[in-house]
Design an enzyme around this catalytic site. Structure first.
Site, PDB file in Angstrom:
ATOM      1  N   ASP A   1       0.830  -1.203   0.000  1.00  0.00           N
ATOM      2  CA  ASP A   1       0.000   0.000   0.000  1.00  0.00           C
ATOM      3  C   ASP A   1       0.866   1.256   0.000  1.00  0.00           C
ATOM      4  O   ASP A   1       1.889   1.326   0.690  1.00  0.00           O
ATOM      5  CB  ASP A   1      -0.911  -0.013   1.238  1.00  0.00           C
ATOM      6  CG  ASP A   1      -1.828   1.182   1.278  1.00  0.00           C
ATOM      7  OD1 ASP A   1      -2.740   1.242   0.437  1.00  0.00           O
ATOM      8  OD2 ASP A   1      -1.623   2.052   2.133  1.00  0.00           O
TER       9      ASP A   1
ATOM     10  N   GLU B   1       1.216  -0.340  -5.066  1.00  0.00           N
ATOM     11  CA  GLU B   1       0.195   0.645  -5.417  1.00  0.00           C
ATOM     12  C   GLU B   1       0.867   2.008  -5.570  1.00  0.00           C
ATOM     13  O   GLU B   1       0.995   2.764  -4.606  1.00  0.00           O
ATOM     14  CB  GLU B   1      -0.886   0.706  -4.332  1.00  0.00           C
ATOM     15  CG  GLU B   1      -2.018   1.661  -4.680  1.00  0.00           C
ATOM     16  CD  GLU B   1      -2.690   2.261  -3.448  1.00  0.00           C
ATOM     17  OE1 GLU B   1      -3.837   2.705  -3.571  1.00  0.00           O
ATOM     18  OE2 GLU B   1      -2.060   2.304  -2.384  1.00  0.00           O
TER      19      GLU B   1
ATOM     20  N   ASP C   1     -10.721   1.507  -3.624  1.00  0.00           N
ATOM     21  CA  ASP C   1     -10.598   2.961  -3.568  1.00  0.00           C
ATOM     22  C   ASP C   1     -11.358   3.649  -4.695  1.00  0.00           C
ATOM     23  O   ASP C   1     -12.088   4.617  -4.470  1.00  0.00           O
ATOM     24  CB  ASP C   1      -9.121   3.365  -3.631  1.00  0.00           C
ATOM     25  CG  ASP C   1      -8.370   3.034  -2.347  1.00  0.00           C
ATOM     26  OD1 ASP C   1      -8.965   3.197  -1.268  1.00  0.00           O
ATOM     27  OD2 ASP C   1      -7.217   2.608  -2.427  1.00  0.00           O
TER      28      ASP C   1
END
Length: 707
Positions: A556, A581, A663
């Site tokens: 992340d 990410e 998201d």
């Protein structure tokens, strides 16, 4: 000492003293002590000097007193040697001899005889004297200069000490002011919190009072309602009392009487209708025609019999019920052939049996697919290149026991062609979704317990699926506040302090090194340049791999720290697959997406290069381009070199394509993909290079395109 002048001895062992214009006195004894007053004595080694009696005195001596012992020749008379201002009238010669002990012997010749003097030696001696005097003057000047410099340095030192003391005092005052400011700030925060609690309590107090008032009123009304209900029931009882026949005791003649009726009497007696009307009440008045129909339909039961003789002579017989064995049973009933419904059910059962037999035969004859060695070989962190990743959660999955809900679906996902399942963040978190972790070793989260997580991963492995853990390495939420009220002290097994936080984090006062990436402002940013931080992270990742069962990672917010640290973590934990990410903004011009997105995908490629190619990255560039390209702008899908315009066009083996995730879609909806273009989007990424990733909400569209 002997006063006889020995010139050889004077040359070897003694020095010559020439007294000119000297003031000294000789006592009346043979041995006398000469005290030098204001005379000038010059030190001239190994030479005898005779005063010429003319000119200025040119021989000097340092202001040092000597004790001299002298003896005159016996033939001289005692007389005062000092005559006028010079010795040239008497032409006395004074010879002085000084030994190593400091005592000097003086011989005075008053007969006018003068020793011979060597002029060259005299000139050399004078020259040496001049040099000595000049050197002495130079040394005195240097001494004065050094004294001045010493005094100046002392003054400067005192000024510097005063300045340092002033700065220390200023710093102390500043620190004290900051401390007072921090304490006042904390006091203000506490006062505000107290005010808030008081206001909330003031707001809640009327509600509580109102609730208590309502409860009191309800309790006050309850006795009245009970009294009214009892009164109604008492009235009903009084009305129903004359309806029921009065009980009477049976005498001896009535002992053998048979009572026919019981509950049946309510059906045949007219009083039964009255009881029903009294209890329920009529909704409306029954018309005559309906009363006649009711009377005709009502069954004719035998009247009540009082004795046996009437029962025996009556034409009615008592009710005889069948045995339980004679009663029809659904379980024992046989189907009636010729019935359409029964024939349809039998046909359906026959077809189902035949289908299952065919499936078993096909399974026996089907050749199992064997993977090639190229498909089995795994590259570090990038898998085989043929993975299809399924995001096994959304933003609202934390509201349920998600691990237990997802585990039974492993078989269906495997049959659909999924090879890897991306699981939610497992650690304890301030936010229920898991992206604000606190204690990394506590895996009891909103998605379930640690045992439920291990059970879910085991089910994935039973269906040959990879389990990818969503790990948050950029930031971590603290457990305690520091002395100045900042949340920067961590708890749990990894009990770090402010030294584990980057120093340029504006919110949490870290003491580490500057950040190697972007700052995440919602939580303390971890300083991965610290050796102890990297060792703890590597041990935690290996614990997740070996003890929990994870096969790979989804990393992340990798923009927050350098990809070099990711390389170190991947090499230490050796995952089967890893995805970073790196979500960055695309280039827009005038509100429209620019055609050239090379700068955007270059930033993603740079991060992959920093990891040494050990990790893949989400192809955010392709997702952004597809948003516009599928609205009849298909020219965006090819760059000037004839390749795809996303990361897949430059490094397809490290590109993980996707359309939605927790998201962009789900209930957050930060960047949702057009719903009417999902089929086209999945058709594009499934037919182009790269690893496909599908979200939990869009898996049916992905599988529809894939099948």
């Amino acid at each position: 000492m002997d006063s006889t002048i020995d010139e050889n001895k004077m040359k070897k062992e003694s020095e010559l003293w020439w007294l000119r214009r000297g003031k000294f006195f000789i006592r009346q004894e043979t041995m006398a002590t000469i005290s030098l007053a204001d005379g000038a004595i010059g030190i001239l080694p190994h030479h005898l000097f005779i005063s010429s009696g003319v000119g200025r005195p040119n021989l000097f001596v340092t202001p040092k007193k000597y004790s001299l012992t002298c003896r005159k020749h016996s033939y001289h008379k005692r007389k005062l040697l000092y005559k006028s201002d010079s010795l040239f009238k008497s032409r006395d010669a004074v010879c002085c001899s000084v030994g190593e002990s400091g005592e000097a012997s003086i011989d005075i010749a008053s007969d006018g005889t003068v020793p011979e003097v060597n002029e060259d030696a005299l000139m050399a001696a004078r020259k040496a004297l001049y040099e000595t005097q000049s050197r002495q003057e130079t040394l005195e000047k240097e001494r004065d200069q050094l004294l001045k410099e010493l005094a100046t340095s002392k003054v400067k030192q005192q000024e510097f000490l005063a300045k340092v003391e002033e700065e220390n005092e200023t710093g102390r005052l500043v620190l004290e002011a900051e401390r007072k400011k921090a304490s006042s700030k904390n006091l203000k925060v506490e006062v505000e919190a107290t005010k808030g609690s008081v206001e909330s309590s003031n707001e809640v107090a009327p509600l509580k009072d109102e609730a208590y008032t309502r409860r009191y009123e309800t309790l006050h009304r309850a006795p009245k309602a009970a009294e009214s209900a009892s009164k109604i029931w008492r009235q009903r009882a009084e009305l129903a009392e004359p309806v029921f026949p009065k009980s009477r005791l049976l005498d001896e003649r009535d002992e053998d009487a048979i009572v026919v009726g019981g509950r049946l009497a309510l059906l045949i007696d007219d009083d039964s209708q009255k009881s029903k009307l009294l209890s329920d009440g009529p909704r409306r008045e029954i018309p005559d025609w309906m009363a006649r129909r009711i009377g005709s339909v009502r069954p004719k039961f035998p009247p009540r019999k009082i004795n046996i003789s009437e029962a025996n002579t009556s034409k009615f017989k008592s009710l005889e019920l069948p045995n339980p064995a004679e009663v029809w049973s659904v379980a024992q009933a046989k189907p009636k052939y010729g019935d359409t419904l029964i024939e349809h059910v039998i046909e359906k059962e026959f077809i189902e049996k035949k289908r299952k037999a065919l499936e078993r035969a096909l399974q026996r004859k089907t050749i199992q697919y064997q993977k090639t060695p190229e498909e089995i070989t795994l590259e570090p962190g990038t898998g085989t290149g043929r993975e299809i990743v399924f995001q096994g959660f959304n933003w609202e999955s934390c509201r349920r026991r998600w691990y237990l809900d997802l585990a039974p679906k492993a078989a269906d996902l495997s049959r659909c062609g999924i090879t890897a399942v991306w699981l939610p963040p497992p650690t304890e978190s301030v936010a229920p979704q898991g992206y604000m972790p606190s204690d990394l070793y506590n895996l009891n989260s909103a998605y379930g317990t640690q045992e439920e997580l291990k059970y879910c991963i085991e089910e994935m492995h039973n269906q040959h699926l990879l389990a990818l853990g969503d790990v948050v390495l950029n930031h971590r939420c603290a457990h305690k506040q520091s002395a100045n009220g900042v949340w920067n002290i961590f708890g749990g097994k990894l009990a770090w302090g402010p030294e584990a936080i980057v120093c340029d984090d504006p919110n949490f006062q870290g003491r580490g090194n500057p950040s190697s990436g972007d700052i995440f402002h919602a939580a303390p940013n971890i300083d991965h340049s610290q050796d102890f931080v990297r060792e703890d992270v590597k041990q935690w990742l290996n614990w997740l791999r070996n003890n929990i069962g994870y096969d790979g990672w989804r990393l992340d917010f990798v923009r927050g720290f350098s990809g070099g640290y990711v390389k170190e973590y991947i090499e230490a934990s050796n995952p089967a697959f890893a995805i970073g990410e790196y979500w960055d903004s695309l280039a827009y011009e005038g509100g429209n997406l620019c055609y050239n997105q090379d700068a955007h995908r270059q930033r993603v490629i740079n991060w992959i290069n920093a990891t040494g190619g050990t990790s893949s990255a989400f192809d955010v560039t392709t997702k952004g381009i597809l948003h516009s390209a599928l609205h009849n702008q298909y020219w965006r899908l090819i760059d000037p070199h004839g390749k795809p315009t996303g990361v897949m066009g430059w490094w397809p083996s490290r590109a993980v394509t996707f359309l939605e995730n927790h998201d962009t879609g789900s209930t957050q909806g930060h960047w949702p993909f057009p719903r009417d273009k999902l089929m086209q989007g999945y058709a594009y990424i499934l037919t182009h290079p790269g690893t496909v990733s599908s979200s939990e909400t869009n898996v049916k569209f992905c599988l529809a395109c894939w099948m």
